[in-house]
Design an enzyme around this catalytic site. Structure first.
Site, PDB file in Angstrom:
ATOM      1  CB  ALA A   1      -0.941  -0.012   1.206  1.00  0.00           C
TER       2      ALA A   1
ATOM      3  CB  CYS B   1      15.676  -2.556   1.210  1.00  0.00           C
ATOM      4  SG  CYS B   1      14.059  -2.077   0.662  1.00  0.00           S
TER       5      CYS B   1
HETATM    6  N1  PMP Z   1       9.333  -5.466  -3.398  1.00  0.00           N
HETATM    7  C1  PMP Z   1       9.709  -4.345  -4.030  1.00  0.00           C
HETATM    8  C2  PMP Z   1       9.866  -4.382  -5.519  1.00  0.00           C
HETATM    9  C3  PMP Z   1       9.942  -3.166  -3.316  1.00  0.00           C
HETATM   10  O1  PMP Z   1      10.313  -2.042  -3.962  1.00  0.00           O
HETATM   11  C4  PMP Z   1       9.767  -3.180  -1.901  1.00  0.00           C
HETATM   12  C5  PMP Z   1      10.036  -1.932  -1.081  1.00  0.00           C
HETATM   13  N2  PMP Z   1       9.065  -0.937  -1.279  1.00  0.00           N
HETATM   14  C6  PMP Z   1       9.362  -4.370  -1.280  1.00  0.00           C
HETATM   15  C7  PMP Z   1       9.168  -5.490  -2.067  1.00  0.00           C
HETATM   16  C8  PMP Z   1       9.140  -4.449   0.201  1.00  0.00           C
HETATM   17  O2  PMP Z   1       7.990  -3.744   0.528  1.00  0.00           O
HETATM   18  P1  PMP Z   1       7.455  -3.550   2.006  1.00  0.00           P
HETATM   19  O3  PMP Z   1       8.151  -2.338   2.514  1.00  0.00           O
HETATM   20  O4  PMP Z   1       5.983  -3.330   1.888  1.00  0.00           O
HETATM   21  O5  PMP Z   1       7.768  -4.778   2.780  1.00  0.00           O
END
Ligand code: PMP
Length: 383
Positions: free
Chosen positions: A200, A325
């Site tokens: 989201a 990340c």
């Molecule tokens: N998959 C992709 C392609 C992402 O860019 C991200 C980070 N936005 C995630 C997974 C992990 O998302 P979340 O922060 O909702 O765990």
């Protein structure tokens, strides 16, 4: 000082309409959707309404939407759940080499548990060739996972063709559409996927709310065993406000798509043109045309991406170096490595992700700020 926010791939701001939709469920409507008294009916109905809104965004049935705590959980559920659901203790798990770490590390974890994790190479633009999928299946693979849009380089994968290859070989196919949701139209049937991930907060919804599309009849073993919530695929009391926010954001995303598709590509191309056209040693990363509408990513020779970001931040401009990340890990991104960017050039990685409310002037100001910072940094730099 005004702010220009060009880090929409890391997260988007919560839309005020979404916040309004969530507020009652952080207040008076606190009931547990599973309870039998009247305080539960509102939250229960709200969760189901949100399920329908998310289903509309991707063209599936409501019962095929499983709410999770975000994309990382949805990706883990798809990869591990499909492999464990195959009922086979060994076999290949195929993922592209440029997957988000929540897919890549889930596959690597399975690799330590006796399965064989195979990271499929991509070309210099980040594209995966469906024929490489066919070749990699070997004696049979347990599942395949490929992202729709890569968050670091913006490349849009030929997911429908990849899904067809997976279907021919009879392997379940998961698509991480986190970086695509809200930015590109998504239809799970047109794509031909078995599982698809959304988050989201990548489309103006709340953090900590995500969903996995699970095509009817596909087998998954849950990661979170517990109560019967989410069709038994994800135990635990629902994050009602988060789910409601995701539903509201999905509805807004459907409405915003046409506009996003019409003006973001031209803002993106202006930024690409300004930077690659006027700076020697600025290389676009990812595909030239098959890229997300607001995504412009580069490697700039002779500078450190982090130093550029600091300069931009001081000028009120927010951008990203690698993926949000992996930034903290301070390693060269696995994505840039996979597309063959050399280690020195990769240090100058920077990504701008333009949001719904961006204006031409923001892009021009950003281009000017980048050009002046790069000139300053190159003068100082021993690189
Ligand atoms: N998959 C992709 C392609 C992402 O860019 C991200 C980070 N936005 C995630 C997974 C992990 O998302 P979340 O922060 O909702 O765990």
């Amino acid at each position: 000082m005004h702010n220009i926010y060009l880090d929409n791939i890391a997260t988007t701001p919560l839309h005020p309409t979404v916040l309004d939709a969530m507020m009652p469920f952080l207040g008076k409507q606190f009931g547990n959707p599973s309870s039998l008294h009247r305080g539960a009916a509102g939250p229960r109905a709200a969760v189901e309404r949100a399920r329908g809104q998310v289903a509309s965004m991707i063209g599936c049935d409501s019962e095929e939407v499983v709410f999770t705590s975000g994309a990382s959980e949805a990706n883990n559920l798809a990869v591990k759940g499909a492999v464990w659901g195959s009922g086979r203790g060994v076999g290949r798990v195929l993922v592209s080499a440029i997957e988000h770490l929540s897919v890549l590390n889930a596959a690597r974890r399975l690799g330590k548990m006796g399965y064989e994790a195979v990271e499929l190479p991509v070309d210099r633009a980040g594209l995966l060739d469906p024929d490489d999928v066919r070749a990699a299946v070997g004696d049979g693979a347990l599942m395949l996972s490929v992202n729709l849009v890569n968050p670091e380089i913006g490349t849009v994968e030929p997911v429908a063709a990849i899904a067809e290859a997976a279907r021919e070989k009879g392997i379940p196919f998961h698509c991480d559409a986190t970086a695509a949701g809200g930015w590109l139209p998504i239809d799970v049937n047109e794509l031909g996927v078995d599982f698809l991930t959304l988050s989201a907060h990548n489309f103006y919804g709340p953090k900590g709310a995500g969903a996995l599309y699970v095509k009817g009849g596909r087998r998954l073993v849950p990661l979170v065993d517990g109560g019967p919530q989410e069709g038994g695929l994800r135990g635990g009391t629902e994050n009602v406000a988060g789910v409601v926010g995701m539903g509201a954001a999905a509805e807004l995303a459907i409405d915003a798509l046409a506009a996003v598709g019409s003006y973001l590509p031209s803002l993106r191309d202006t930024l690409i043109e300004r930077l690659t056209g006027s700076m020697e040693g600025a290389v676009l990363t990812g595909h030239e045309r098959e890229r997300a509408p607001g995504h412009a990513s580069f490697c700039i020779k002779g500078i450190e991406g982090e130093a550029l970001l600091t300069d931009l931040d001081a000028a009120g401009i927010a951008a990203a170096s690698g993926s949000a990340c992996s930034t903290r890990a301070l390693k060269i991104s696995h994505v840039l490595e996979a597309i063959g960017v050399d280690a020195v050039l990769a240090r100058g990685a920077v990504a701008f992700t333009i949001g719904r409310d961006a204006r031409e002037a923001d892009v021009e100001e950003t281009a000017a700020a980048v050009i002046s910072s790069v000139a300053r940094l190159r003068e100082m730099s021993p690189l």
